[in-house]
Design a protein around this motif. Structure first.
Motif, PDB file in Angstrom:
ATOM      1  N   LEU A  28      45.951-156.295  42.868  1.00 47.97           N
ATOM      2  CA  LEU A  28      46.198-157.495  42.069  1.00 47.97           C
ATOM      3  C   LEU A  28      46.504-157.146  40.614  1.00 47.97           C
ATOM      4  O   LEU A  28      47.368-157.757  39.985  1.00 47.97           O
ATOM      5  N   LEU A  29      45.793-156.160  40.086  1.00 44.66           N
ATOM      6  CA  LEU A  29      46.056-155.706  38.722  1.00 44.66           C
ATOM      7  C   LEU A  29      47.465-155.146  38.614  1.00 44.66           C
ATOM      8  O   LEU A  29      48.174-155.405  37.642  1.00 44.66           O
ATOM      9  N   ASN A  30      47.886-154.396  39.619  1.00 47.89           N
ATOM     10  CA  ASN A  30      49.223-153.830  39.570  1.00 47.89           C
ATOM     11  C   ASN A  30      50.291-154.901  39.653  1.00 47.89           C
ATOM     12  O   ASN A  30      51.324-154.806  38.984  1.00 47.89           O
ATOM     13  N   ILE A  31      50.076-155.930  40.441  1.00 48.81           N
ATOM     14  CA  ILE A  31      51.034-157.040  40.488  1.00 48.81           C
ATOM     15  C   ILE A  31      51.134-157.692  39.120  1.00 48.81           C
ATOM     16  O   ILE A  31      52.229-157.972  38.626  1.00 48.81           O
ATOM     17  N   LEU A  32      50.001-157.914  38.484  1.00 54.09           N
ATOM     18  CA  LEU A  32      50.001-158.510  37.147  1.00 54.09           C
ATOM     19  C   LEU A  32      50.737-157.623  36.148  1.00 54.09           C
ATOM     20  O   LEU A  32      51.570-158.103  35.370  1.00 54.09           O
ATOM     21  N   LEU A  33      50.446-156.334  36.165  1.00 55.39           N
ATOM     22  CA  LEU A  33      51.105-155.414  35.242  1.00 55.39           C
ATOM     23  C   LEU A  33      52.607-155.337  35.508  1.00 55.39           C
ATOM     24  O   LEU A  33      53.408-155.248  34.573  1.00 55.39           O
ATOM     25  N   LEU A  35      54.457-157.740  36.743  1.00 57.58           N
ATOM     26  CA  LEU A  35      55.061-158.988  36.274  1.00 57.58           C
ATOM     27  C   LEU A  35      55.201-159.009  34.756  1.00 57.58           C
ATOM     28  O   LEU A  35      56.159-159.573  34.223  1.00 57.58           O
ATOM     29  N   ILE A  36      54.243-158.409  34.064  1.00 51.11           N
ATOM     30  CA  ILE A  36      54.320-158.337  32.596  1.00 51.11           C
ATOM     31  C   ILE A  36      55.488-157.439  32.183  1.00 51.11           C
ATOM     32  O   ILE A  36      56.210-157.743  31.249  1.00 51.11           O
ATOM     33  N   GLY A  41      53.429-151.372  35.301  1.00 46.60           N
ATOM     34  CA  GLY A  41      53.149-151.323  36.736  1.00 46.60           C
ATOM     35  C   GLY A  41      53.373-149.941  37.310  1.00 46.60           C
ATOM     36  O   GLY A  41      52.598-149.460  38.141  1.00 46.60           O
ATOM     37  N   VAL A  42      54.428-149.280  36.870  1.00 47.43           N
ATOM     38  CA  VAL A  42      54.725-147.925  37.341  1.00 47.43           C
ATOM     39  C   VAL A  42      53.652-146.949  36.875  1.00 47.43           C
ATOM     40  O   VAL A  42      53.168-146.116  37.656  1.00 47.43           O
ATOM     41  N   ILE A  43      53.254-147.046  35.626  1.00 49.21           N
ATOM     42  CA  ILE A  43      52.221-146.149  35.095  1.00 49.21           C
ATOM     43  C   ILE A  43      50.915-146.338  35.858  1.00 49.21           C
ATOM     44  O   ILE A  43      50.268-145.363  36.250  1.00 49.21           O
ATOM     45  N   HIS A  44      50.522-147.584  36.090  1.00 44.76           N
ATOM     46  CA  HIS A  44      49.297-147.857  36.838  1.00 44.76           C
ATOM     47  C   HIS A  44      49.393-147.311  38.258  1.00 44.76           C
ATOM     48  O   HIS A  44      48.448-146.716  38.768  1.00 44.76           O
ATOM     49  N   ALA A  45      50.540-147.497  38.909  1.00 44.35           N
ATOM     50  CA  ALA A  45      50.713-147.005  40.283  1.00 44.35           C
ATOM     51  C   ALA A  45      50.619-145.489  40.334  1.00 44.35           C
ATOM     52  O   ALA A  45      50.013-144.928  41.254  1.00 44.35           O
ATOM     53  N   LEU A  46      51.195-144.815  39.365  1.00 45.42           N
ATOM     54  CA  LEU A  46      51.129-143.355  39.342  1.00 45.42           C
ATOM     55  C   LEU A  46      49.700-142.868  39.099  1.00 45.42           C
ATOM     56  O   LEU A  46      49.270-141.872  39.674  1.00 45.42           O
TER      57      LEU A  46
END
Length: 50
Positions: A28-33, A35-36, A41-46
């Motif tokens: 859910l955090l990654n979806i939010l990031l 969308l922002i 989102g890419v940094i969080h996923a990595l």
């Protein structure tokens, strides 16, 4: 980290996080990031898929 995970983290960050962590807070955090902005989102996923 596999090549598939890296590619998914860049192209579809929420999918990469979902594959690693399942449906939960990180997803859910990654979806939010994502969308922002795509880059957070890419940094969080990595980071999550490290």
């Amino acid at each position: 980290m596999s090549l598939l995970t890296i590619i998914l983290s860049i192209l579809l960050p929420p999918v990469a996080v979902f594959m690693k962590k399942g449906f939960g807070g990180a997803f859910l955090l990654n979806i939010l990031l994502t969308l922002i902005g795509w880059l957070p989102g890419v940094i969080h996923a990595l980071i999550v898929n490290d």
